[in-house]
Write an enzyme that holds these catalytic residues in place. Structure first.
Site, PDB file in Angstrom:
ATOM      1  N   GLY A  45       0.817  -1.218   0.000  1.00  0.00           N
ATOM      2  CA  GLY A  45       0.000   0.000   0.000  1.00  0.00           C
ATOM      3  C   GLY A  45       0.846   1.263   0.000  1.00  0.00           C
ATOM      4  N   CYS A  46       1.895   1.246   0.790  1.00  0.00           N
ATOM      5  CA  CYS A  46       2.754   2.430   0.899  1.00  0.00           C
ATOM      6  C   CYS A  46       3.491   2.684  -0.414  1.00  0.00           C
ATOM      7  CB  CYS A  46       3.753   2.250   2.042  1.00  0.00           C
ATOM      8  SG  CYS A  46       2.932   2.034   3.636  1.00  0.00           S
ATOM      9  N   THR A  47       3.883   1.596  -1.072  1.00  0.00           N
ATOM     10  CA  THR A  47       4.580   1.730  -2.348  1.00  0.00           C
ATOM     11  C   THR A  47       3.647   2.322  -3.401  1.00  0.00           C
ATOM     12  OG1 THR A  47       6.021  -0.133  -1.789  1.00  0.00           O
ATOM     13  CG2 THR A  47       5.874   0.470  -4.113  1.00  0.00           C
ATOM     14  N   ALA A  50       3.081   6.112  -2.540  1.00  0.00           N
ATOM     15  CA  ALA A  50       4.246   6.954  -2.815  1.00  0.00           C
ATOM     16  C   ALA A  50       4.535   7.030  -4.318  1.00  0.00           C
ATOM     17  CB  ALA A  50       5.460   6.438  -2.046  1.00  0.00           C
TER      18      ALA A  50
END
Length: 150
Positions: A45-47, A50
């Site tokens: 999710g963070c990838t 970002a």
């Protein structure tokens, strides 16, 4: 856990980015700043989140925004994350939770029935005078730029 909200002035903070440079809130005085908090570098999710911001970085800059990512990851982990995906913005390694606590994004979370302390994925839009004018609580990782600009 007291979370900063729209209308609040962000207290001065400083932290180390992925390369060990000190970044201060005051470095952004006179600029609009997007501070996005994410639970863990290099997780799916963070990838996605970002990378969405990276892919729209030019557009965000045109609108006058600077960008700052923050998580509790180590400098090394942040550095690997930034280099792997070529992020054009700094990532703070807030291992002691100083910045997380200022914004109030560290606290109890539930995941798959378990409760634990962690980072709440939130984004804060801050004006030229360090006042918050928008908070995104329900971040859509794939379309995060759209949420910021709407």
């Amino acid at each position: 856990m007291k979370t900063l909200k729209v209308g609040d002035k962000v207290p001065e903070f400083s932290g180390k980015d992925q390369d060990g440079n000190i970044i201060n809130l005051s470095d952004y005085k006179g600029k609009k700043l997007i501070v996005f908090f994410y639970p863990k570098a290099s997780t799916p999710g963070c990838t996605v989140e970002a990378c969405n911001l990276r892919d729209n970085y030019g557009l965000l800059q045109e609108k006058g925004y600077s960008l700052l990512g923050v998580s509790a990851d180590s400098q090394k982990r942040q550095s690997n994350f930034k280099n792997k995906y070529n992020f054009p913005f700094p990532l703070l390694a807030d291992e002691d939770h100083t910045v997380l606590n200022i914004f109030g994004v560290w606290g109890p979370k539930k995941f798959m029935g378990r409760e634990f302390d962690g980072i709440h994925r939130k984004t804060f839009l801050i004006d030229e005078e360090a006042k918050i004018f928008k908070v995104i609580d329900k971040v859509k990782t794939k379309n995060h730029t759209d949420q910021i600009l709407e």
